[in-house]
Write a protein that holds these residues in place. Structure first.
Motif, mmCIF file in Angstrom:
data_model
loop_
_atom_site.group_PDB
_atom_site.id
_atom_site.type_symbol
_atom_site.label_atom_id
_atom_site.label_comp_id
_atom_site.label_asym_id
_atom_site.label_seq_id
_atom_site.Cartn_x
_atom_site.Cartn_y
_atom_site.Cartn_z
ATOM 1 N N ILE A 1 -8.823 -3.898 1.066
ATOM 2 C CA ILE A 1 -7.806 -3.694 0.027
ATOM 3 C C ILE A 1 -7.779 -4.870 -0.943
ATOM 4 C CG2 ILE A 1 -5.315 -3.417 -0.388
ATOM 5 C CD1 ILE A 1 -5.280 -1.475 1.882
ATOM 6 N N VAL B 1 0.865 -1.187 0.000
ATOM 7 C CA VAL B 1 0.000 0.000 0.000
ATOM 8 C C VAL B 1 0.898 1.232 0.000
ATOM 9 C CG1 VAL B 1 -1.799 1.262 1.261
ATOM 10 C CG2 VAL B 1 -1.764 -1.243 1.321
ATOM 11 N N ASP C 1 -11.587 0.716 -7.009
ATOM 12 C CA ASP C 1 -10.907 -0.335 -7.779
ATOM 13 C C ASP C 1 -10.857 0.054 -9.264
ATOM 14 O OD1 ASP C 1 -13.468 -0.751 -8.777
ATOM 15 O OD2 ASP C 1 -13.805 -2.591 -7.662
ATOM 16 N N PHE D 1 -1.441 -1.320 -4.126
ATOM 17 C CA PHE D 1 -2.649 -0.498 -4.123
ATOM 18 C C PHE D 1 -2.265 0.971 -4.241
ATOM 19 C CE2 PHE D 1 -6.329 1.566 -1.920
ATOM 20 C CZ PHE D 1 -7.256 1.271 -2.910
ATOM 21 N N LYS E 1 1.527 -7.205 -6.429
ATOM 22 C CA LYS E 1 0.279 -6.498 -6.114
ATOM 23 C C LYS E 1 0.572 -5.230 -5.327
ATOM 24 C CE LYS E 1 -2.924 -10.312 -6.027
ATOM 25 N NZ LYS E 1 -3.670 -11.211 -5.155
ATOM 26 N N ALA F 1 -10.460 -4.305 -3.352
ATOM 27 C CA ALA F 1 -10.106 -3.237 -4.297
ATOM 28 C C ALA F 1 -9.131 -3.772 -5.349
ATOM 29 C CB ALA F 1 -9.495 -2.058 -3.556
ATOM 30 N N LEU F 2 -8.193 -4.601 -4.932
ATOM 31 C CA LEU F 2 -7.187 -5.110 -5.869
ATOM 32 C C LEU F 2 -7.786 -6.106 -6.857
ATOM 33 C CD1 LEU F 2 -4.113 -5.513 -3.475
ATOM 34 C CD2 LEU F 2 -4.316 -3.936 -5.402
ATOM 35 N N ILE G 1 -6.953 3.335 -9.704
ATOM 36 C CA ILE G 1 -7.086 2.407 -8.579
ATOM 37 C C ILE G 1 -6.309 2.980 -7.393
ATOM 38 C CG2 ILE G 1 -6.595 0.043 -7.780
ATOM 39 C CD1 ILE G 1 -6.730 -0.759 -10.803
ATOM 40 N N GLY G 2 -6.964 3.050 -6.245
ATOM 41 C CA GLY G 2 -6.247 3.567 -5.078
ATOM 42 C C GLY G 2 -7.169 4.414 -4.218
#
Ligand code: AMP
Ligand code: GLY
Length: 436
Positions: A312, A70, A203, A93, A91, A315-316, A268-269
């Motif tokens: 999270i 993150v 997302d 975020f 991965k 979202a990912l 995304i974030g």
């Protein structure tokens, strides 16, 4: 499970603390913070990683099999950390470098808002000082001058006089450094109203609004003195009614997210909209940030009851529509303790006392937290915790009402001491008056 947070301020301390807290409800975890700070290192299962270069961070994430990363601050996003991690199959975020232009280029953000019907102040962009001066004379004051690129909160001048406006133009357009692109500025209509922050997770298609919050940007009590990164914050923001919330989601957030997707760069974030609510109830976007606010993150995360790791992960994987966030009904309030000389020239190396001896009358551990920002190990034996940045600590507390949250935060802050500490005494005064 191993997770990585990029950054080293109180926001990143809060992100890491909440991720760790969420992991305890699942698998034991270690949360690494790069580069972190002295307070992060004090906590069990939070670990500093003293690296900042993106290739080294990628190597670290691979070696440690980090489940996801993150990103806290804007600078690594502007540098393209998300693009690089994704390219390496990791991965992470946060928005890509292109998507982060919503924050990193005022000119891009203004043109983007124009293309997608997002309400914002009238403006013009200049790279010629002569033309900019002429425009200032034509428009008159008050007027707002903004440097185009990232300026760590120092790129905006709200000019009340023509002299100030012309001086800001000269300062921002004056010094062309060789080898660099010619600087650009945005000159914007002054908007009156009440300023609010609105922060969401996305997302790229679905949006999960976070609890509302409000920061105090000025250094001194009564919202006076110079602008800072933020001297305190509270959540919820009492001025955001359900109607206003809906209007912001429709007119600002949804348009921004679908606009980015239409332009081929899914965002995304975390997305932070700095808004002015005009006396007539209209909305104008002052700025977008591609991250959580600091200290807004500290009060928001203190109130988050849902599992942050799960949010999270959703979202990912593009599934933010399948989950809701649950918030503590109690308000949270955070007080920043800043170094002597902040914001212009913060002094480093002052010893911080009282961190380990907090009073026994305090609420359960989960109801408050002392987040570290600019702290480091130092002093004579190299073991003391000393000031190492502008904002040093952020003391956040929950309370049954704003007044109680405020009392707790100040009770804790008063146990802590370092020479030259600057702390506002009135954080949350608007929320407290509002509730009366
Ligand atoms: P920004 O970095 O764009 O949010 O600007 C920093 C601060 O300047 C904001 O938090 C506002 O207080 C103020 N500001 C920015 N733009 C305007 C505007 N158009 N009208 C009035 N105040 C503004
Ligand atoms: N507290 C304002 C910001 O993080 O931009």
């Amino acid at each position: 499970m191993k997770l990585l947070v990029i950054g080293g301020g109180a926001r990143e301390h809060a992100l890491a603390w909440k991720l760790l807290d969420s992991s305890r409800r699942r698998l034991p975890a270690t949360v690494f913070v790069a580069p972190g700070n002295a307070g992060i290192e004090l906590e069990k299962d939070l670990k500093n990683v003293p690296i900042t270069a993106v290739p080294d961070l990628i190597e670290f994430a691979r070696k440690e099999s980090i489940a996801f990363t993150v990103v806290g601050p804007e600078a690594p996003l502007a540098e393209g950390i998300v693009d690089a991690f994704r390219f390496a199959g990791l991965k992470i975020f946060g928005p890509t470098q292109k998507a982060a232009q919503l924050e990193t280029s005022k000119d891009f953000a203004k043109a983007f808002m124009g293309r997608h019907g997002i309400p914002t102040a009238d403006y013009a962009t200049f790279s010629s000082a002569t033309k900019a001066h002429r425009y200032v004379d034509k428009k008159g004051v008050p007027i707002v001058i903004k440097a185009d690129g990232l300026a760590a909160g120092k790129g905006v001048v709200v000019a009340a006089t023509l002299e100030e406006a012309h001086a800001a133009v000269d300062k921002m357009l004056g010094e062309k450094q060789s080898g660099k692109a010619a600087p650009k500025i945005v000159i914007e209509e002054f908007v009156e109203g009440e300023e609010i922050s609105f922060i969401v997770m996305t997302d790229g298609r679905h949006v999960l609004p976070l609890a509302s919050s409000q920061d105090h940007k000025r250094l001194k009590d009564g919202d006076e003195g110079p602008n800072t990164g933020g001297m305190g914050a509270y959540s919820p923001a009492s001025s955001i009614t359900p109607t206003l919330h809906g209007k912001i989601m429709r007119e600002v957030i949804q348009r921004a997210i679908s606009g980015m997707e239409k332009e081929g760069e899914r965002y995304i974030g975390f997305l932070y909209a700095g808004l002015m609510i005009t006396p007539g109830g209209g909305i104008k976007v002052l700025e977008f940030n591609c991250r959580m606010g600091d200290p807004e993150a500290e009060v928001i995360l203190l109130r988050l009851k849902s599992n942050f790791i799960t949010l999270i992960e959703h979202a990912l994987s593009g599934n933010l529509d399948k989950i809701e966030a649950e918030w503590d009904r109690r308000p949270a309030l955070a007080v920043v303790m800043a170094a002597n000389g902040y914001p212009d020239s913060p002094r480093k190396g002052d010893a911080i006392e009282g961190l380990s001896a907090l009073p026994a009358t305090l609420p359960a551990e989960r109801d408050y937290h002392v987040f570290h920002a600019g702290t480091a190990r130092g002093g004579e034996n190299g073991e003391e915790i000393v000031t190492a940045g502008g904002r040093v600590l952020c003391v956040a507390a929950l309370g049954d009402n704003f007044r109680m949250a405020q009392r707790r935060a100040y009770e804790i802050a008063e146990q802590i001491h370092f020479d030259g500490c600057q702390m506002r005494r009135d954080i949350g005064y608007r929320a407290i008056n509002h509730r009366k």
